[in-house]
Design a protein around this motif. Structure first.
Motif, PDB file in Angstrom:
ATOM      1  N   HIS A   1     -12.612 -72.404  14.167  1.00 15.15           N
ATOM      2  CA  HIS A   1     -11.932 -73.427  13.357  1.00 15.15           C
ATOM      3  C   HIS A   1     -10.570 -73.685  14.102  1.00 15.15           C
ATOM      4  O   HIS A   1      -9.966 -72.696  14.368  1.00 15.15           O
ATOM      5  N   THR A   2     -10.321 -74.923  14.251  1.00 23.92           N
ATOM      6  CA  THR A   2      -9.003 -75.192  15.103  1.00 23.92           C
ATOM      7  C   THR A   2      -7.967 -75.051  14.194  1.00 23.92           C
ATOM      8  O   THR A   2      -8.094 -74.791  12.821  1.00 23.92           O
ATOM      9  N   SER A   3      -6.722 -75.084  14.522  1.00 26.25           N
ATOM     10  CA  SER A   3      -5.527 -74.813  13.830  1.00 26.25           C
ATOM     11  C   SER A   3      -5.338 -75.994  12.938  1.00 26.25           C
ATOM     12  O   SER A   3      -5.080 -75.795  11.625  1.00 26.25           O
ATOM     13  N   GLU A   4      -5.519 -77.231  13.361  1.00 26.76           N
ATOM     14  CA  GLU A   4      -5.721 -78.507  12.531  1.00 26.76           C
ATOM     15  C   GLU A   4      -6.588 -78.539  11.393  1.00 26.76           C
ATOM     16  O   GLU A   4      -6.261 -78.754  10.031  1.00 26.76           O
ATOM     17  N   PHE A   5      -7.746 -77.831  11.443  1.00 25.38           N
ATOM     18  CA  PHE A   5      -8.724 -77.954  10.507  1.00 25.38           C
ATOM     19  C   PHE A   5      -8.155 -76.816   9.504  1.00 25.38           C
ATOM     20  O   PHE A   5      -8.391 -76.814   8.201  1.00 25.38           O
ATOM     21  N   LYS A   6      -7.804 -75.719   9.869  1.00 28.26           N
ATOM     22  CA  LYS A   6      -7.189 -74.561   8.866  1.00 28.26           C
ATOM     23  C   LYS A   6      -6.336 -75.228   8.133  1.00 28.26           C
ATOM     24  O   LYS A   6      -6.023 -74.974   6.792  1.00 28.26           O
ATOM     25  N   LYS A   7      -5.072 -75.954   8.517  1.00 28.54           N
ATOM     26  CA  LYS A   7      -4.223 -76.422   7.775  1.00 28.54           C
ATOM     27  C   LYS A   7      -4.621 -77.527   6.768  1.00 28.54           C
ATOM     28  O   LYS A   7      -4.291 -77.752   5.808  1.00 28.54           O
ATOM     29  N   LYS A   8      -5.481 -78.338   7.274  1.00 28.03           N
ATOM     30  CA  LYS A   8      -5.952 -79.629   6.270  1.00 28.03           C
ATOM     31  C   LYS A   8      -6.838 -78.694   5.304  1.00 28.03           C
ATOM     32  O   LYS A   8      -6.740 -79.237   4.091  1.00 28.03           O
ATOM     33  N   ALA A   9      -7.486 -77.657   5.484  1.00 29.48           N
ATOM     34  CA  ALA A   9      -8.186 -76.881   4.592  1.00 29.48           C
ATOM     35  C   ALA A   9      -7.587 -76.503   3.335  1.00 29.48           C
ATOM     36  O   ALA A   9      -7.740 -76.796   2.099  1.00 29.48           O
ATOM     37  N   VAL A  10      -6.382 -75.994   3.830  1.00 30.64           N
ATOM     38  CA  VAL A  10      -5.540 -75.403   2.996  1.00 30.64           C
ATOM     39  C   VAL A  10      -4.898 -76.266   2.015  1.00 30.64           C
ATOM     40  O   VAL A  10      -4.753 -76.120   0.970  1.00 30.64           O
ATOM     41  N   LEU A  11      -4.132 -77.585   2.729  1.00 30.33           N
ATOM     42  CA  LEU A  11      -3.589 -78.387   1.906  1.00 30.33           C
ATOM     43  C   LEU A  11      -4.835 -79.304   0.948  1.00 30.33           C
ATOM     44  O   LEU A  11      -4.356 -79.789  -0.140  1.00 30.33           O
ATOM     45  N   LEU A  12      -6.011 -79.267   1.386  1.00 36.79           N
ATOM     46  CA  LEU A  12      -7.034 -79.689   0.574  1.00 36.79           C
ATOM     47  C   LEU A  12      -7.459 -79.032  -0.580  1.00 36.79           C
ATOM     48  O   LEU A  12      -7.480 -79.539  -1.921  1.00 36.79           O
ATOM     49  N   SER A  13      -7.368 -77.595  -0.411  1.00 40.33           N
ATOM     50  CA  SER A  13      -7.690 -76.750  -1.387  1.00 40.33           C
ATOM     51  C   SER A  13      -6.230 -76.729  -2.538  1.00 40.33           C
ATOM     52  O   SER A  13      -6.603 -76.519  -3.802  1.00 40.33           O
ATOM     53  N   TYR A  14      -5.043 -77.156  -2.115  1.00 41.86           N
ATOM     54  CA  TYR A  14      -4.087 -77.247  -3.009  1.00 41.86           C
ATOM     55  C   TYR A  14      -4.283 -78.479  -4.015  1.00 41.86           C
ATOM     56  O   TYR A  14      -3.974 -78.595  -5.041  1.00 41.86           O
ATOM     57  N   GLU A  15      -4.895 -79.373  -3.324  1.00 43.36           N
ATOM     58  CA  GLU A  15      -5.130 -80.826  -4.030  1.00 43.36           C
ATOM     59  C   GLU A  15      -6.432 -80.748  -5.029  1.00 43.36           C
ATOM     60  O   GLU A  15      -6.109 -81.455  -6.185  1.00 43.36           O
ATOM     61  N   ARG A  16      -7.245 -80.015  -4.732  1.00 39.41           N
ATOM     62  CA  ARG A  16      -8.402 -80.152  -5.387  1.00 39.41           C
ATOM     63  C   ARG A  16      -8.107 -78.726  -6.599  1.00 39.41           C
ATOM     64  O   ARG A  16      -8.571 -78.800  -7.599  1.00 39.41           O
ATOM     65  N   LYS A  17      -7.144 -77.900  -6.364  1.00 47.26           N
ATOM     66  CA  LYS A  17      -6.922 -76.852  -7.375  1.00 47.26           C
ATOM     67  C   LYS A  17      -8.060 -75.730  -7.570  1.00 47.26           C
ATOM     68  O   LYS A  17      -8.221 -75.198  -8.770  1.00 47.26           O
ATOM     69  N   ASN A  18      -9.078 -75.806  -6.901  1.00 45.32           N
ATOM     70  CA  ASN A  18     -10.181 -74.939  -6.930  1.00 45.32           C
ATOM     71  C   ASN A  18     -10.605 -74.641  -5.537  1.00 45.32           C
ATOM     72  O   ASN A  18     -11.246 -75.236  -4.673  1.00 45.32           O
ATOM     73  N   VAL A  19     -10.429 -73.390  -5.135  1.00 51.90           N
ATOM     74  CA  VAL A  19     -10.760 -72.727  -3.751  1.00 51.90           C
ATOM     75  C   VAL A  19     -12.214 -72.638  -3.634  1.00 51.90           C
ATOM     76  O   VAL A  19     -12.853 -73.131  -2.522  1.00 51.90           O
ATOM     77  N   ALA A  20     -13.087 -72.268  -4.614  1.00 56.26           N
ATOM     78  CA  ALA A  20     -14.369 -72.060  -4.577  1.00 56.26           C
ATOM     79  C   ALA A  20     -15.080 -73.400  -4.018  1.00 56.26           C
ATOM     80  O   ALA A  20     -16.006 -73.537  -3.188  1.00 56.26           O
ATOM     81  N   GLU A  21     -14.718 -74.466  -4.796  1.00 58.20           N
ATOM     82  CA  GLU A  21     -15.424 -75.713  -4.564  1.00 58.20           C
ATOM     83  C   GLU A  21     -15.048 -76.201  -3.239  1.00 58.20           C
ATOM     84  O   GLU A  21     -15.788 -77.011  -2.358  1.00 58.20           O
TER      85      GLU A  21
END
Length: 383
Positions: free
Chosen positions: A8-28
């Motif tokens: 996974h690229t650095s950009e993908f990891k960062k966007k994944a973390v920010l998206l998880s904060y936005e969705r408030k659900n890590v599993a989903e």
């Protein structure tokens, strides 16, 4: 069958973390991105600690968010210091041509990156690689050696020698080269002799003291030592004020036989100390002709009586005629071009005295080549 590890690229990891904060659900979020929840949680933990410095990429150092800018500045500083170090070492070889720079890059390729050296020193990387693959011809080697010799003499003589004097100096050292060749190579190397500068006259001839006739009459040669001495005084600017340099030159070999540096223009501070040095350095002959301008230092009774005591004949230049004392004027011209005007800052009296001593005693009287002596040094002329 072993599971294939996804990268996974650095950009993908960062966007994944920010998206998880936005969705408030890590599993989903992990399911949506097709990554394991455990891996996404790990990325979140890292991001909470390092923020923008969390995912620098493979092989790069992970830094705290607060230190990210410092890290980048330190990296740029290290690169700048490396480039400066290369420039300091490589710039010395500029006058010797591109081949000298190619050799420098080749010799230091284990110490510095080749690409950085080429960029800093203005050399094409492709041309460097080509030069390393194709050795120089005999003609190119000879031209490179001649350029190196010319640049050496040029800087050795403080950049005040033109093609004629450089060619003669090289021939004297056993290197056969014509004036035209020196001119051609100096143009290629970008070497230009420094331009002469004019200087002011300090002579005060507006007095009622006795003026001696111009016996010398511009005959600036002598067949024996201590037959004709010429003298003059000039000013030298230092910090906040001036010093005054008095010299006595023997026309036989152009040697500075006496000199003195003073802070005032009185006879006792200028010509008398220089005279005492001269008579200690060389034996006097009866009837020595002493020539100077019409300054009060030379015309007053204190000095004229000294000359009579030593049975000397006094001669003075015509009014306002610097050509009548051309040898002394020429020396001051050389001194100021080769020493004074090259100073970037004004020196202290102590520093200037040391510089004048070095110039007169170790350079002018020993190593400098004189046109009047057929391009010999004073020591060579007297052997």
């Amino acid at each position: 069958m072993a599971e294939i590890r996804r990268l996974h690229t650095s950009e993908f990891k960062k966007k994944a973390v920010l998206l998880s904060y936005e969705r408030k659900n890590v599993a989903e979020t992990a399911k949506e991105l097709d990554v394991k929840p455990k891996l996404l949680s790990k990325w979140r933990t890292i991001y909470q600690k390092y923020k923008e410095g969390s995912f620098p990429g493979e092989g790069r150092k992970r830094v705290y968010y607060e230190d990210a800018k410092i890290y980048e500045l330190e990296k740029k500083l290290a690169e700048s210091q490396l480039r400066l170090e290369i420039l300091k070492e490589g710039i010395k070889l500029k006058p010797f041509g591109k081949q000298a720079i190619y050799n420098f890059i080749h010799q230091n390729k284990k110490k510095y990156p080749i690409g950085t050296m080429c960029q800093v020193l203005g050399i094409s990387t492709s041309m460097y690689n080509l030069r390393m693959q194709q050795p120089l011809s005999k003609r190119e080697i000879k031209a490179a050696l001649l350029k190196e010799a010319i640049a050496t003499v040029f800087y050795e003589f403080k950049q005040y020698r033109g093609c004629v004097l450089i060619a003669r100096e090289l021939c004297r050292r056993g290197i056969q080269i014509s004036e035209d060749q020196v001119t051609f190579f100096m143009k290629q190397l970008g070497l230009k002799r420094k331009v002469k500068k004019k200087y002011k006259v300090t002579t005060d001839s507006n007095h009622k003291l006795y003026i001696s006739p111009n016996i010398l009459n511009r005959q600036f040669t002598a067949d024996k030592p201590s037959k004709v001495w010429v003298s003059d005084i000039t000013y030298i600017q230092i910090e906040k004020r001036f010093l005054y340099l008095t010299v006595i030159i023997d026309l036989y070999d152009r040697k500075i036989v006496g000199w003195n540096l003073s802070s005032v223009l009185s006879t006792t501070a200028t010509i008398l100390p220089a005279w005492n040095m001269a008579v200690n350095n060389r034996d006097l002959r009866d009837g020595l002709l002493f020539h100077s301008d019409r300054g009060t230092q030379y015309a007053n009774k204190l000095f004229t009586s000294t000359l009579k005591q030593y049975k000397c004949i006094q001669s003075m230049s015509g009014k306002g005629s610097s050509i009548d004392n051309a040898v002394s004027e020429s020396f001051f011209n050389s001194l100021k071009r080769e020493l004074i005007y090259s100073q970037k800052t004004l020196l202290t009296p102590k520093e200037m005295r040391a510089e004048i001593f070095e110039y007169i005693e170790n350079w002018y009287n020993k190593k400098r080549r004189h046109t009047a002596l057929k391009y010999k040094t004073i020591e060579e002329f007297n052997t």
